[in-house]
Design a protein around this motif. Structure first.
Motif, PDB file in Angstrom:
ATOM      1  N   THR A  47      80.716 -18.471  25.809  1.00  0.00           N
ATOM      2  CA  THR A  47      80.034 -19.001  24.619  1.00  0.00           C
ATOM      3  C   THR A  47      78.528 -19.061  24.850  1.00  0.00           C
ATOM      4  OG1 THR A  47      81.988 -20.326  24.157  1.00  0.00           O
ATOM      5  CG2 THR A  47      79.968 -20.980  23.019  1.00  0.00           C
ATOM      6  N   LEU A  48      78.132 -19.528  26.013  1.00  0.00           N
ATOM      7  CA  LEU A  48      76.693 -19.616  26.312  1.00  0.00           C
ATOM      8  C   LEU A  48      76.061 -18.223  26.345  1.00  0.00           C
ATOM      9  CD1 LEU A  48      76.894 -22.402  29.015  1.00  0.00           C
ATOM     10  CD2 LEU A  48      75.398 -22.513  27.023  1.00  0.00           C
ATOM     11  N   GLN A  49      76.771 -17.295  26.970  1.00  0.00           N
ATOM     12  CA  GLN A  49      76.221 -15.933  27.069  1.00  0.00           C
ATOM     13  C   GLN A  49      76.139 -15.276  25.691  1.00  0.00           C
ATOM     14  OE1 GLN A  49      78.884 -14.258  29.994  1.00  0.00           O
ATOM     15  NE2 GLN A  49      77.780 -15.156  31.728  1.00  0.00           N
ATOM     16  N   GLN A  50      77.139 -15.518  24.853  1.00  0.00           N
ATOM     17  CA  GLN A  50      77.117 -14.964  23.491  1.00  0.00           C
ATOM     18  C   GLN A  50      75.913 -15.477  22.703  1.00  0.00           C
ATOM     19  OE1 GLN A  50      79.297 -12.348  23.874  1.00  0.00           O
ATOM     20  NE2 GLN A  50      79.678 -12.670  21.689  1.00  0.00           N
ATOM     21  N   ALA A  51      75.509 -16.715  23.013  1.00  0.00           N
ATOM     22  CA  ALA A  51      74.364 -17.315  22.316  1.00  0.00           C
ATOM     23  C   ALA A  51      73.035 -16.888  22.950  1.00  0.00           C
ATOM     24  CB  ALA A  51      74.493 -18.837  22.328  1.00  0.00           C
ATOM     25  N   GLY A  52      73.114 -16.005  23.926  1.00  0.00           N
ATOM     26  CA  GLY A  52      71.889 -15.437  24.495  1.00  0.00           C
ATOM     27  C   GLY A  52      71.397 -16.136  25.766  1.00  0.00           C
ATOM     28  N   PHE A  53      72.209 -17.043  26.304  1.00  0.00           N
ATOM     29  CA  PHE A  53      71.783 -17.751  27.518  1.00  0.00           C
ATOM     30  C   PHE A  53      72.446 -17.147  28.758  1.00  0.00           C
ATOM     31  CE2 PHE A  53      71.622 -21.016  24.115  1.00  0.00           C
ATOM     32  CZ  PHE A  53      70.255 -21.266  24.154  1.00  0.00           C
ATOM     33  N   LYS A  54      71.866 -17.493  29.910  1.00  0.00           N
ATOM     34  CA  LYS A  54      72.534 -17.170  31.173  1.00  0.00           C
ATOM     35  C   LYS A  54      73.560 -18.259  31.448  1.00  0.00           C
ATOM     36  CE  LYS A  54      68.758 -15.101  33.837  1.00  0.00           C
ATOM     37  NZ  LYS A  54      68.107 -15.225  35.154  1.00  0.00           N
ATOM     38  N   ALA A  55      74.671 -17.937  32.053  1.00  0.00           N
ATOM     39  CA  ALA A  55      75.648 -18.970  32.410  1.00  0.00           C
ATOM     40  C   ALA A  55      76.528 -18.476  33.555  1.00  0.00           C
ATOM     41  CB  ALA A  55      76.514 -19.322  31.205  1.00  0.00           C
ATOM     42  N   PHE A  56      76.695 -19.358  34.543  1.00  0.00           N
ATOM     43  CA  PHE A  56      77.462 -19.004  35.737  1.00  0.00           C
ATOM     44  C   PHE A  56      78.329 -20.182  36.180  1.00  0.00           C
ATOM     45  CE2 PHE A  56      73.444 -16.774  35.818  1.00  0.00           C
ATOM     46  CZ  PHE A  56      73.782 -15.477  36.189  1.00  0.00           C
ATOM     47  N   ILE A  57      79.410 -19.839  36.855  1.00  0.00           N
ATOM     48  CA  ILE A  57      80.165 -20.878  37.566  1.00  0.00           C
ATOM     49  C   ILE A  57      79.442 -21.094  38.890  1.00  0.00           C
ATOM     50  CG2 ILE A  57      82.348 -21.352  38.760  1.00  0.00           C
ATOM     51  CD1 ILE A  57      83.675 -19.671  36.486  1.00  0.00           C
ATOM     52  N   VAL A  58      79.285 -22.378  39.280  1.00  0.00           N
ATOM     53  CA  VAL A  58      78.503 -22.664  40.503  1.00  0.00           C
ATOM     54  C   VAL A  58      79.221 -23.684  41.390  1.00  0.00           C
ATOM     55  CG1 VAL A  58      76.194 -22.207  39.582  1.00  0.00           C
ATOM     56  CG2 VAL A  58      77.239 -24.454  39.238  1.00  0.00           C
ATOM     57  N   GLY A  59      78.593 -23.946  42.523  1.00  0.00           N
ATOM     58  CA  GLY A  59      78.990 -25.072  43.382  1.00  0.00           C
ATOM     59  C   GLY A  59      80.344 -24.894  44.042  1.00  0.00           C
ATOM     60  N   GLY A  60      81.062 -26.017  44.130  1.00  0.00           N
ATOM     61  CA  GLY A  60      82.333 -26.059  44.855  1.00  0.00           C
ATOM     62  C   GLY A  60      83.350 -25.075  44.311  1.00  0.00           C
ATOM     63  N   ALA A  61      83.294 -24.808  43.003  1.00  0.00           N
ATOM     64  CA  ALA A  61      84.265 -23.885  42.411  1.00  0.00           C
ATOM     65  C   ALA A  61      84.102 -22.485  43.013  1.00  0.00           C
ATOM     66  CB  ALA A  61      84.093 -23.841  40.894  1.00  0.00           C
ATOM     67  N   VAL A  62      82.860 -22.039  43.188  1.00  0.00           N
ATOM     68  CA  VAL A  62      82.637 -20.704  43.768  1.00  0.00           C
ATOM     69  C   VAL A  62      83.147 -20.686  45.215  1.00  0.00           C
ATOM     70  CG1 VAL A  62      80.950 -18.896  44.277  1.00  0.00           C
ATOM     71  CG2 VAL A  62      80.641 -20.361  42.272  1.00  0.00           C
ATOM     72  N   ARG A  63      82.863 -21.767  45.927  1.00  0.00           N
ATOM     73  CA  ARG A  63      83.343 -21.874  47.310  1.00  0.00           C
ATOM     74  C   ARG A  63      84.853 -21.725  47.370  1.00  0.00           C
ATOM     75  NH1 ARG A  63      81.001 -27.073  47.923  1.00  0.00           N
ATOM     76  NH2 ARG A  63      83.167 -27.690  48.018  1.00  0.00           N
ATOM     77  N   ASP A  64      85.542 -22.501  46.509  1.00  0.00           N
ATOM     78  CA  ASP A  64      87.003 -22.436  46.495  1.00  0.00           C
ATOM     79  C   ASP A  64      87.487 -21.038  46.119  1.00  0.00           C
ATOM     80  OD1 ASP A  64      87.176 -25.044  47.229  1.00  0.00           O
ATOM     81  OD2 ASP A  64      87.700 -25.828  45.244  1.00  0.00           O
ATOM     82  N   LEU A  65      86.860 -20.446  45.101  1.00  0.00           N
ATOM     83  CA  LEU A  65      87.273 -19.109  44.662  1.00  0.00           C
ATOM     84  C   LEU A  65      87.136 -18.103  45.812  1.00  0.00           C
ATOM     85  CD1 LEU A  65      85.638 -19.033  41.097  1.00  0.00           C
ATOM     86  CD2 LEU A  65      88.097 -18.958  41.595  1.00  0.00           C
ATOM     87  N   LEU A  66      86.045 -18.227  46.561  1.00  0.00           N
ATOM     88  CA  LEU A  66      85.836 -17.303  47.690  1.00  0.00           C
ATOM     89  C   LEU A  66      86.877 -17.518  48.782  1.00  0.00           C
ATOM     90  CD1 LEU A  66      81.939 -17.365  47.934  1.00  0.00           C
ATOM     91  CD2 LEU A  66      83.364 -15.432  47.227  1.00  0.00           C
ATOM     92  N   LEU A  67      87.384 -18.736  48.862  1.00  0.00           N
ATOM     93  CA  LEU A  67      88.416 -19.026  49.859  1.00  0.00           C
ATOM     94  C   LEU A  67      89.816 -18.702  49.322  1.00  0.00           C
ATOM     95  CD1 LEU A  67      87.068 -22.493  51.115  1.00  0.00           C
ATOM     96  CD2 LEU A  67      87.077 -20.354  52.422  1.00  0.00           C
ATOM     97  N   GLY A  68      89.864 -18.208  48.072  1.00  0.00           N
ATOM     98  CA  GLY A  68      91.153 -17.850  47.474  1.00  0.00           C
ATOM     99  C   GLY A  68      91.922 -19.036  46.928  1.00  0.00           C
ATOM    100  N   ILE A  69      91.204 -20.175  46.725  1.00  0.00           N
ATOM    101  CA  ILE A  69      91.857 -21.390  46.221  1.00  0.00           C
ATOM    102  C   ILE A  69      91.525 -21.546  44.745  1.00  0.00           C
ATOM    103  CG2 ILE A  69      91.914 -23.922  46.431  1.00  0.00           C
ATOM    104  CD1 ILE A  69      90.793 -23.551  49.292  1.00  0.00           C
ATOM    105  N   LYS A  70      92.486 -22.066  43.972  1.00  0.00           N
ATOM    106  CA  LYS A  70      92.200 -22.352  42.566  1.00  0.00           C
ATOM    107  C   LYS A  70      91.409 -23.658  42.515  1.00  0.00           C
ATOM    108  CE  LYS A  70      94.613 -22.185  38.174  1.00  0.00           C
ATOM    109  NZ  LYS A  70      94.723 -20.818  37.698  1.00  0.00           N
ATOM    110  N   PRO A  71      90.154 -23.641  42.036  1.00  0.00           N
ATOM    111  CA  PRO A  71      89.335 -24.865  42.076  1.00  0.00           C
ATOM    112  C   PRO A  71      89.912 -25.974  41.212  1.00  0.00           C
ATOM    113  CG  PRO A  71      87.985 -22.922  41.616  1.00  0.00           C
ATOM    114  CD  PRO A  71      89.403 -22.499  41.491  1.00  0.00           C
ATOM    115  N   LYS A  72      89.693 -27.231  41.646  1.00  0.00           N
ATOM    116  CA  LYS A  72      90.221 -28.355  40.853  1.00  0.00           C
ATOM    117  C   LYS A  72      89.303 -28.648  39.661  1.00  0.00           C
ATOM    118  CE  LYS A  72      88.264 -31.907  43.967  1.00  0.00           C
ATOM    119  NZ  LYS A  72      86.961 -31.306  43.795  1.00  0.00           N
TER     120      LYS A  72
END
Ligand code: ATP
Ligand code: MG
Length: 453
Positions: A47-72
């Motif tokens: 939704t943010l990107q569609q409105a012309g903004f930058k948007a990313f998942i950050v922080g602990g969620a990226v860490r978990d994703l890189l470890l193959g864990i589903k972030p809480k």
């Protein structure tokens, strides 16, 4: 040596937030499974990107994703201002604490959206120790990456094109299982001493080693935690204790010399065999409950951490002639008076702790109406679990625990039988004189119907 020098220079450059270009990692390099990203997190970035903004998942969620864990839970970072974010979602609330963030709600699910923050170093308000008091300026994505704490926490995942933007070599540190602060460690700890506790939590939870340059100033910086508003320290302590790795965290906290002022008697507690066993069992239980997604009560947790302080004072008051119950209340008051402020314990938590402790001598009274009264206690389960820990740690006889387990499981006649058995044992000389007298005074134990009073 040269490496260290270059890192320092790079660190200094990144602190100024100049010219940092991220390494862009594709799916083959980062290996994130898109199935581990919840639909709501994707909805927010989309939704943010569609409105012309930058948007990313950050922080602990990226860490978990890189470890193959589903972030809480998922945090999103964007260049949209909180107002702009709010306008794009039906249920979005601006939460203003140190820095305004937006809570975007989908039913019970919450996605936290933060606007890129500016670098805090230049011209920020600081206290006399260098702690940043206000850092609520917006900034570019590079600046946002610089002001994050660790390299592994400064990666940005875009679910749309499945790339990871890595500003500070976080991917390499993930691979090497290294926790490295961004920039110059001493300055970063001064800016925000809570980061000291975060090092401990992440190192213990992820089983990462602490980079030597990050670790080096930690013990010297430790007293700065005392200048942080107590509510923030409490929040971070709770994260630590509820991380599912509380025991490992407390050990690491002690190892880094950071527990002084937070739980100053932890050293003493862990150094007595009974105390160490008790805290180890209690935290082991907590960690297990968290892993099984069962609720954990902060009152129980703090009651456990401080029990051996209470116990020592309880015994001293009894030796001075107080009755067990009165002595316990005195001991509890003293420990709570001392710790409530230090740990920023909310009143509700302190009252749960007091309830759990105050039940303990009552478990010993297995005559007359007492056990029935205790059954009615709204926090019986917590008090009972606590008493079982005392048995398991060797502080009291296992027999007390199993008697109560039987008593709680039994029906009306079973309970009477257990009470009769107990009073017979005591009349036959097993119990101390004092208790036998109380039993003798007991108005016919079996006449008490279940659940009275
Ligand atoms: P968790 O799994 O515990 O949620 P987390 O890394 O997501 O871990 P949060 O407290 O949710 O921790 O913070 C989200 C992100 O915000 C962090 O990854 C980090 O980039 C940044 N951050 C949080 N606290 C600080 C801090 N005190 N100093 C610098 N950056 C911070
Ligand atoms: Mg988080």
């Amino acid at each position: 040596m040269i490496k260290k020098f270059i890192r320092r220079i790079l660190g200094a450059a990144s602190k100024a937030g100049k010219g940092q270009t991220p390494v862009v990692l594709g799916p083959a390099q980062h290996g994130i499974d898109p199935a581990n990203v919840t639909a709501n997190a994707v909805r927010v970035t989309h939704t943010l990107q569609q409105a012309g903004f930058k948007a990313f998942i950050v922080g602990g969620a990226v860490r978990d994703l890189l470890l193959g864990i589903k972030p809480k839970d998922f945090d999103v970072a964007t260049n949209a201002t909180p107002e702009q974010v709010k306008r794009l979602f039906r249920r979005a609330f601006i939460i203003g604490r140190r820095f305004q963030i937006v809570h975007v709600m989908f039913g019970q699910d919450l996605i936290e959206v933060t606007t890129f923050r500016g670098s805090a170093t230049d011209g920020a308000h600081k206290d006399e120790h260098g702690r940043v008091l206000r850092d609520n300026t917006f900034g570019s994505q590079q600046e946002d990456a610089v002001r994050r704490d660790f390299t592994i926490n400064a990666m940005y995942y875009d679910p749309a094109d499945q790339t990871v933007l890595d500003y500070h070599g976080g991917m390499q540190d993930m691979r090497n299982k290294t926790l490295r602060i961004i920039g110059i460690a001493e300055a970063r700890f001064r800016e925000d001493p809570v980061r000291l506790l975060r090092v401990v939590r992440f190192a213990a939870k992820l089983k990462f080693k602490i980079d030597p340059a990050t670790r080096e100033p930690m013990s010297v910086m430790a007293p700065l935690i005392n200048n942080v508003p107590i509510a923030r320290v409490f929040d971070e302590m709770m994260k630590l204790l509820m991380s599912g790795h509380a025991l490992a965290c407390l050990r690491q906290l002690r190892h880094e010399g950071l527990h002084h002022g937070l739980l100053p008697l932890l050293d003493v507690v862990l150094e007595q065999p009974l105390g160490e066993k008790f805290v180890t069992l209690a935290l082991g239980n907590t960690d297990e409950r968290i892993r099984q997604a069962k609720p954990v009560s902060p009152g129980f947790l703090f009651a456990s951490l401080l029990w051996h302080q209470v116990l020592e004072k309880w015994q001293a008051y009894q030796a001075a002639g107080e009755s067990p119950i009165a002595a316990l209340h005195l001991a509890a008051d003293e420990v709570l008076d001392d710790q409530v402020d230090k740990l920023a314990l909310q009143r509700r938590i302190a009252s749960d702790m007091r309830d759990i402790w105050a039940m303990q001598p009552r478990f010993e009274r297995r005559v007359g109406k007492s056990p029935y009264k205790l059954l009615e206690h709204p926090r019986l389960r917590a008090g009972y679990d606590f008493m079982l820990l005392r048995c398991a740690s060797g502080e009291i006889d296992e027999e007390l625990g199993s008697w109560w387990t039987d008593f709680m499981d039994a029906d009306g006649s079973g309970r009477e039988a257990l009470l009769n058995k107990k009073s017979e044992e005591e009349t036959n000389g097993g119990a101390p004189k004092k208790r036998r007298r109380r039993g003798g005074r007991g108005r016919s134990t079996n006449a008490v119907p279940e659940g009275t009073e």
